[in-house]
Motif scaffolding. Structure first.
Motif, PDB file in Angstrom:
ATOM      1  N   ARG B  11       0.838  -1.203   0.000  1.00 22.37           N
ATOM      2  CA  ARG B  11       0.000   0.000   0.000  1.00 22.37           C
ATOM      3  C   ARG B  11       0.877   1.259   0.000  1.00 22.37           C
ATOM      4  NH1 ARG B  11      -3.042   3.574   3.018  1.00 22.37           N
ATOM      5  NH2 ARG B  11      -5.182   3.807   2.305  1.00 22.37           N
ATOM      6  N   GLU B  12       1.935   1.233   0.806  1.00 25.63           N
ATOM      7  CA  GLU B  12       2.858   2.379   0.855  1.00 25.63           C
ATOM      8  C   GLU B  12       3.591   2.548  -0.476  1.00 25.63           C
ATOM      9  OE1 GLU B  12       3.545   4.791   3.448  1.00 25.63           O
ATOM     10  OE2 GLU B  12       1.568   3.970   3.907  1.00 25.63           O
ATOM     11  N   ALA B  13       3.968   1.425  -1.101  1.00 25.02           N
ATOM     12  CA  ALA B  13       4.663   1.501  -2.394  1.00 25.02           C
ATOM     13  C   ALA B  13       3.756   2.133  -3.448  1.00 25.02           C
ATOM     14  CB  ALA B  13       5.111   0.107  -2.825  1.00 25.02           C
ATOM     15  N   ILE B  14       2.466   1.779  -3.406  1.00 23.13           N
ATOM     16  CA  ILE B  14       1.506   2.378  -4.351  1.00 23.13           C
ATOM     17  C   ILE B  14       1.399   3.883  -4.085  1.00 23.13           C
ATOM     18  CG2 ILE B  14      -0.919   2.483  -5.061  1.00 23.13           C
ATOM     19  CD1 ILE B  14      -1.061  -0.572  -4.341  1.00 23.13           C
ATOM     20  N   LEU B  15       1.236   4.248  -2.816  1.00 21.82           N
ATOM     21  CA  LEU B  15       1.106   5.670  -2.472  1.00 21.82           C
ATOM     22  C   LEU B  15       2.332   6.451  -2.932  1.00 21.82           C
ATOM     23  CD1 LEU B  15      -0.499   5.564   1.099  1.00 21.82           C
ATOM     24  CD2 LEU B  15      -1.518   6.548  -0.960  1.00 21.82           C
ATOM     25  N   HIS B  16       3.519   5.847  -2.724  1.00 18.79           N
ATOM     26  CA  HIS B  16       4.749   6.549  -3.089  1.00 18.79           C
ATOM     27  C   HIS B  16       4.876   6.696  -4.596  1.00 18.79           C
ATOM     28  CE1 HIS B  16       8.980   7.674  -3.241  1.00 18.79           C
ATOM     29  NE2 HIS B  16       8.833   8.038  -1.979  1.00 18.79           N
ATOM     30  N   ALA B  17       4.605   5.622  -5.324  1.00 17.06           N
ATOM     31  CA  ALA B  17       4.702   5.672  -6.790  1.00 17.06           C
ATOM     32  C   ALA B  17       3.677   6.655  -7.353  1.00 17.06           C
ATOM     33  CB  ALA B  17       4.481   4.281  -7.373  1.00 17.06           C
ATOM     34  N   ALA B  18       2.463   6.616  -6.804  1.00 15.49           N
ATOM     35  CA  ALA B  18       1.418   7.541  -7.272  1.00 15.49           C
ATOM     36  C   ALA B  18       1.822   8.978  -6.962  1.00 15.49           C
ATOM     37  CB  ALA B  18       0.086   7.204  -6.609  1.00 15.49           C
ATOM     38  N   ALA B  19       2.408   9.184  -5.773  1.00 17.38           N
ATOM     39  CA  ALA B  19       2.824  10.534  -5.378  1.00 17.38           C
ATOM     40  C   ALA B  19       3.866  11.081  -6.356  1.00 17.38           C
ATOM     41  CB  ALA B  19       3.376  10.525  -3.955  1.00 17.38           C
ATOM     42  N   GLU B  20       4.817  10.229  -6.768  1.00 17.30           N
ATOM     43  CA  GLU B  20       5.848  10.669  -7.714  1.00 17.30           C
ATOM     44  C   GLU B  20       5.204  11.176  -9.010  1.00 17.30           C
ATOM     45  OE1 GLU B  20       9.161  10.790  -7.462  1.00 17.30           O
ATOM     46  OE2 GLU B  20       9.804   9.384  -5.912  1.00 17.30           O
ATOM     47  N   GLU B  21       4.207  10.444  -9.480  1.00 12.46           N
ATOM     48  CA  GLU B  21       3.550  10.840 -10.734  1.00 12.46           C
ATOM     49  C   GLU B  21       2.668  12.086 -10.535  1.00 12.46           C
ATOM     50  OE1 GLU B  21       3.924   9.393 -13.900  1.00 12.46           O
ATOM     51  OE2 GLU B  21       5.579   8.341 -12.924  1.00 12.46           O
ATOM     52  N   PHE B  22       1.830  12.072  -9.477  1.00 10.60           N
ATOM     53  CA  PHE B  22       0.938  13.215  -9.213  1.00 10.60           C
ATOM     54  C   PHE B  22       1.748  14.497  -8.993  1.00 10.60           C
ATOM     55  CE2 PHE B  22      -2.393  10.143  -7.318  1.00 10.60           C
ATOM     56  CZ  PHE B  22      -3.171  10.177  -8.465  1.00 10.60           C
ATOM     57  N   ASP B  23       2.862  14.374  -8.289  1.00 11.57           N
ATOM     58  CA  ASP B  23       3.670  15.552  -7.965  1.00 11.57           C
ATOM     59  C   ASP B  23       4.216  16.191  -9.243  1.00 11.57           C
ATOM     60  OD1 ASP B  23       5.237  17.379  -6.334  1.00 11.57           O
ATOM     61  OD2 ASP B  23       6.981  16.165  -6.854  1.00 11.57           O
ATOM     62  N   ARG B  24       4.602  15.353 -10.216  1.00 15.87           N
ATOM     63  CA  ARG B  24       5.165  15.886 -11.462  1.00 15.87           C
ATOM     64  C   ARG B  24       4.096  16.362 -12.422  1.00 15.87           C
ATOM     65  NH1 ARG B  24       7.976  13.393 -15.431  1.00 15.87           N
ATOM     66  NH2 ARG B  24       6.619  11.586 -15.105  1.00 15.87           N
ATOM     67  N   LEU B  25       3.003  15.574 -12.515  1.00 14.99           N
ATOM     68  CA  LEU B  25       2.070  15.760 -13.632  1.00 14.99           C
ATOM     69  C   LEU B  25       0.670  16.223 -13.225  1.00 14.99           C
ATOM     70  CD1 LEU B  25       3.066  12.530 -15.580  1.00 14.99           C
ATOM     71  CD2 LEU B  25       3.702  14.874 -16.157  1.00 14.99           C
ATOM     72  N   GLY B  26       0.348  16.179 -11.944  1.00 11.16           N
ATOM     73  CA  GLY B  26      -1.008  16.512 -11.537  1.00 11.16           C
ATOM     74  C   GLY B  26      -1.954  15.334 -11.727  1.00 11.16           C
ATOM     75  N   TYR B  27      -3.177  15.479 -11.266  1.00  6.97           N
ATOM     76  CA  TYR B  27      -4.136  14.366 -11.272  1.00  6.97           C
ATOM     77  C   TYR B  27      -4.493  13.901 -12.677  1.00  6.97           C
ATOM     78  CZ  TYR B  27      -8.198  11.517 -10.306  1.00  6.97           C
ATOM     79  OH  TYR B  27      -9.067  10.474 -10.253  1.00  6.97           O
ATOM     80  N   GLU B  28      -4.909  14.839 -13.518  1.00  9.36           N
ATOM     81  CA  GLU B  28      -5.455  14.487 -14.844  1.00  9.36           C
ATOM     82  C   GLU B  28      -4.447  13.716 -15.691  1.00  9.36           C
ATOM     83  OE1 GLU B  28      -8.522  15.459 -15.942  1.00  9.36           O
ATOM     84  OE2 GLU B  28      -9.120  17.037 -14.528  1.00  9.36           O
TER      85      GLU B  28
END
Lengths: 212, 212
Positions: B11-28
């Motif tokens: 679960r933490e790995a998913i949150l971290h990987a998602a955070a890396e993408e969201f932080d760079r690119l935003g939600y959409e």
């Protein structure tokens, strides 16, 4: 209306309708269909003037860019001290943006292309450099407090103006942007300017023009 | 690793990987495929933990929201004066965001939901009210200059922090956010605080913790 005037009016109607949509929704969420419905025009009329949604957006970005050049030159020509020119340009820009959706949309489009995605935000870096150059000039005249860092002041003002515009846009469609910008200037410039410095020149206000 | 620990780690790995993408690119612009590739996980593993991309985003937003509550309570418990607490909270928040992509992504997601689209930006209004309450409290202790408007100070700081975060994120992945926030505080608080006021409490810095 002669044909050339009619063509000009149609082009302006497209720019205005597109600006209304871009200002509210940003580039991605704006649909050409909504722009055409708002302008009461057909796709044919649109494509006579613009090749794409991207082309209208570029026209709006170019227009705001030309206006800032003009605002800078006007303040330069007034011959006021650099910090007063900085104050005047910030306040006048906010007043114009609150009053003009075409300008506001252009500013949003220019910023949205850079903010929020990886890359070099050249517009903000350009603004930071420009603001810093005014503060450096103020320092050369002895208008600064000791220890003021022109680059740090530029970063502070540039960030504060961006944040103020975004919050003002989300809460009041930029109606309170002129007031927010004046608050920023009021809580930053006294920390920057020497105690003897006084605001000079005709400082636009939201209500008109006031001699400071 | 016991099954429960493994589930937590995934679960933490998913949150971290998602955070890396969201932080760079935003939600959409963030795709679930890119998140899974980054985390080295299958869709099945993902859907065991989260119902959707929206659900991961909500988890990240909740996490940053909980952290701010904790930062506020910590500073409240330190018993420092309100302006020093405000300085400490801003500086600590910037330090944490520069160091933690999970936090940074949550902050971006929370702000992006509100900024740039029509609606009520409740997070920013909440922050403005919170900051104003600290400035009001400072006024009650005699820590303000005469004529300071707590709401105007709150609007200025809130906008400046938002703008600083966006420009810092676009230019340095928030590496210079701690320095930018300290510049904002350095060029605003002296215009707000009475000349006798002094910063107190352990003020975190980007390098560690410094007694001010």
């Amino acid at each position: 209306m002669p044909q050339q005037d009619r063509a000009y009016a149609t082009r302006e109607a497209i720019l205005h309708a597109a600006a209304e949509e871009f200002d509210r929704l940003g580039y991605e969420r704006t649909s050409l269909t909504a722009v055409l419905a708002r302008a009461g025009l057909t796709k044919g009329a649109f494509y006579f003037h613009f090749a794409s949604k991207e082309a209208v957006a570029s026209a709006l970005i170019d227009r705001q860019s030309e206006l800032w050049t003009q605002v800078r030159e006007t303040w330069r020509a007034r011959g006021v001290d650099p910090l007063s020119a900085l104050h005047g340009m910030f306040a006048e820009s906010a007043d114009r943006m609150a009053a003009d959706v075409v300008l506001r949309a252009g500013v949003r489009l220019a910023a949205d292309r850079e903010i929020g995605y990886p890359g070099v935000p050249s517009t903000h870096i350009m603004w930071e450099k420009l603001i810093a150059s005014y503060v450096v000039e103020a320092g050369e005249r002895g208008d600064l407090r000791p220890g003021v860092d022109p680059d740090a002041v530029a970063r502070t003002l540039c960030g504060a103006a961006l944040g103020a515009r975004l919050i003002s846009s989300a809460t009041t469609a930029c109606a309170d942007f002129p007031a927010r910008i004046r608050e920023v200037l009021g809580y930053v410039l006294p920390c920057v300017a020497a105690p003897e410095w006084k605001l000079s020149g005709s400082q636009n206000t939201a209500d008109g023009v006031t001699e400071a």
